[in-house]
Design a protein around this motif. Structure first.
Motif, PDB file in Angstrom:
ATOM      1  N   SER A 189      41.541  44.822  -8.577  1.00 54.77           N
ATOM      2  CA  SER A 189      40.193  44.283  -7.263  1.00 54.77           C
ATOM      3  C   SER A 189      41.223  43.044  -6.879  1.00 54.77           C
ATOM      4  O   SER A 189      40.806  42.732  -5.651  1.00 54.77           O
ATOM      5  CB  SER A 189      39.046  44.299  -7.397  1.00 54.77           C
ATOM      6  N   ILE A 194      41.244  44.396  -2.850  1.00 56.66           N
ATOM      7  CA  ILE A 194      39.974  43.649  -2.184  1.00 56.66           C
ATOM      8  C   ILE A 194      41.385  42.805  -1.452  1.00 56.66           C
ATOM      9  O   ILE A 194      41.525  41.447  -1.533  1.00 56.66           O
ATOM     10  CB  ILE A 194      39.269  43.288  -2.663  1.00 56.66           C
ATOM     11  N   TRP A 196      40.211  39.147  -0.195  1.00 58.86           N
ATOM     12  CA  TRP A 196      39.721  38.667  -0.848  1.00 58.86           C
ATOM     13  C   TRP A 196      39.026  36.749   0.594  1.00 58.86           C
ATOM     14  O   TRP A 196      38.574  36.256   0.914  1.00 58.86           O
ATOM     15  CB  TRP A 196      40.006  37.631  -1.789  1.00 58.86           C
ATOM     16  N   PHE A 215      25.253  39.546  -7.755  1.00 55.38           N
ATOM     17  CA  PHE A 215      27.195  39.801  -9.029  1.00 55.38           C
ATOM     18  C   PHE A 215      26.438  38.317  -9.491  1.00 55.38           C
ATOM     19  O   PHE A 215      27.387  38.591 -10.337  1.00 55.38           O
ATOM     20  CB  PHE A 215      27.156  39.614  -7.239  1.00 55.38           C
ATOM     21  N   HIS A 246      35.691  43.109 -13.815  1.00 51.29           N
ATOM     22  CA  HIS A 246      34.346  43.680 -12.909  1.00 51.29           C
ATOM     23  C   HIS A 246      33.687  41.969 -12.576  1.00 51.29           C
ATOM     24  O   HIS A 246      34.174  41.360 -11.308  1.00 51.29           O
ATOM     25  CB  HIS A 246      33.102  45.000 -13.321  1.00 51.29           C
ATOM     26  N   MET A 294      35.946  40.520 -10.225  1.00 44.77           N
ATOM     27  CA  MET A 294      35.640  41.381  -8.676  1.00 44.77           C
ATOM     28  C   MET A 294      34.516  40.256  -8.278  1.00 44.77           C
ATOM     29  O   MET A 294      34.816  39.596  -7.500  1.00 44.77           O
ATOM     30  CB  MET A 294      35.686  42.304  -9.290  1.00 44.77           C
ATOM     31  N   PHE A 295      32.745  39.572  -9.054  1.00 42.14           N
ATOM     32  CA  PHE A 295      32.252  39.511  -8.836  1.00 42.14           C
ATOM     33  C   PHE A 295      31.802  38.009  -8.620  1.00 42.14           C
ATOM     34  O   PHE A 295      31.461  37.662  -7.753  1.00 42.14           O
ATOM     35  CB  PHE A 295      31.067  39.667 -10.154  1.00 42.14           C
ATOM     36  N   LYS A 348      34.948  36.505  -7.934  1.00 44.98           N
ATOM     37  CA  LYS A 348      35.845  36.368  -7.017  1.00 44.98           C
ATOM     38  C   LYS A 348      34.648  36.587  -5.419  1.00 44.98           C
ATOM     39  O   LYS A 348      35.334  35.817  -4.276  1.00 44.98           O
ATOM     40  CB  LYS A 348      37.313  37.302  -6.586  1.00 44.98           C
ATOM     41  N   MET A 349      34.046  37.785  -5.570  1.00 46.43           N
ATOM     42  CA  MET A 349      33.451  37.866  -4.122  1.00 46.43           C
ATOM     43  C   MET A 349      32.324  36.606  -3.640  1.00 46.43           C
ATOM     44  O   MET A 349      31.614  36.246  -2.566  1.00 46.43           O
ATOM     45  CB  MET A 349      32.390  39.261  -4.770  1.00 46.43           C
ATOM     46  N   GLN A 357      33.768  46.738  -0.153  1.00 46.25           N
ATOM     47  CA  GLN A 357      35.159  46.957  -0.913  1.00 46.25           C
ATOM     48  C   GLN A 357      34.661  46.907  -2.885  1.00 46.25           C
ATOM     49  O   GLN A 357      35.067  47.202  -3.403  1.00 46.25           O
ATOM     50  CB  GLN A 357      36.038  46.216  -0.402  1.00 46.25           C
ATOM     51  N   THR A 358      34.044  45.584  -2.625  1.00 48.46           N
ATOM     52  CA  THR A 358      33.854  45.569  -3.976  1.00 48.46           C
ATOM     53  C   THR A 358      32.753  46.202  -4.826  1.00 48.46           C
ATOM     54  O   THR A 358      33.206  46.899  -5.938  1.00 48.46           O
ATOM     55  CB  THR A 358      32.834  43.965  -4.452  1.00 48.46           C
ATOM     56  N   HIS A 366      33.727  49.264  -7.962  1.00 46.54           N
ATOM     57  CA  HIS A 366      32.716  49.171  -9.305  1.00 46.54           C
ATOM     58  C   HIS A 366      32.098  50.924  -9.621  1.00 46.54           C
ATOM     59  O   HIS A 366      31.393  51.354 -10.735  1.00 46.54           O
ATOM     60  CB  HIS A 366      31.161  47.949  -8.966  1.00 46.54           C
TER      61      HIS A 366
END
Length: 199
Positions: free
Chosen positions: A27, A31, A33, A77, A118, A121-122, A124-125, A186-187, A191
């Motif tokens: 990710s 992704i 960001w 998240f 993951h 990623m969460f 970062k999101m 995208q996230t 997942h």
């Protein structure tokens, strides 16, 4: 001659390991960001927002509804990070008593790597949508620290299946919504793809 259950288990683990190599995502690369977010798009479908359909919802402006969706997706998240954390602890505890040369332990370690990515990623999101992560209360933190002690034997996999299935169902409902922010889609796409292999 039929294969033994242990041989079957090793073959399944080898197949899953091969799938992990072919279908793992990064990710941090996949992704964007820094992509701009559309102020008119929701971060989760309106129908899934807690106030949807209430008199208060009817009084809110579109911008307020979008903001509520941003805050709620940050909460979802944030909770997912802590759930993944408890599963990782349970998997690590289980592996203390297993053969580190076996394929199924190697797959469990691969899943740990996926779950750790993951969590990144969460996080970062949440940061990318400029939201604050929702912190655990003291009582919740105690529960999160205690959960891995309950994840023994079959209970570890029951917890993983139940938790991941709920998250997966929500994400599948969310993913194709026409008013969803691309960064959230995208996230969730990454997942969903990786959790399908775990489930």
């Amino acid at each position: 001659m039929t294969a033994s259950p242990e041989t079957d288990r090793a073959q399944v683990a080898d197949r899953l390991l091969g799938g992990s190599v072919r279908r793992s995502h990064d990710s941090l690369v996949e992704i964007d960001w820094d992509a701009p977010q559309d102020p008119d798009l929701f971060y989760m479908p309106p129908e899934m927002i807690t106030l949807y359909g209430t008199p208060l919802w009817e009084q809110m402006s579109h911008a307020e509804r979008v903001e509520l969706s941003r805050q709620e997706v940050a909460n979802v998240f944030s909770r997912a990070v802590w759930f993944e954390n408890t599963l990782n602890q349970g998997l690590l505890r289980a592996m203390l008593h297993q053969d580190p040369t076996s394929s199924h332990v190697h797959y469990a370690l691969t899943e740990l790597g996926d779950e750790t990515r993951h969590m990144v990623m969460f996080g970062k999101m949440i940061s990318a949508i400029d939201a604050e992560p929702y912190r655990l209360s003291k009582l919740e933190a105690v529960a999160v620290q205690a959960l891995p002690f309950w994840y023994r034997g079959l209970m570890l996999y029951v917890a993983a299946l139940c938790g991941e299935e709920v998250i997966d169902d929500v994400q599948r409902q969310t993913l194709h919504h026409r008013q969803l922010q691309p960064i959230v889609a995208q996230t969730m796409r990454i997942h969903i793809a990786e959790e399908a292999r775990h489930i």
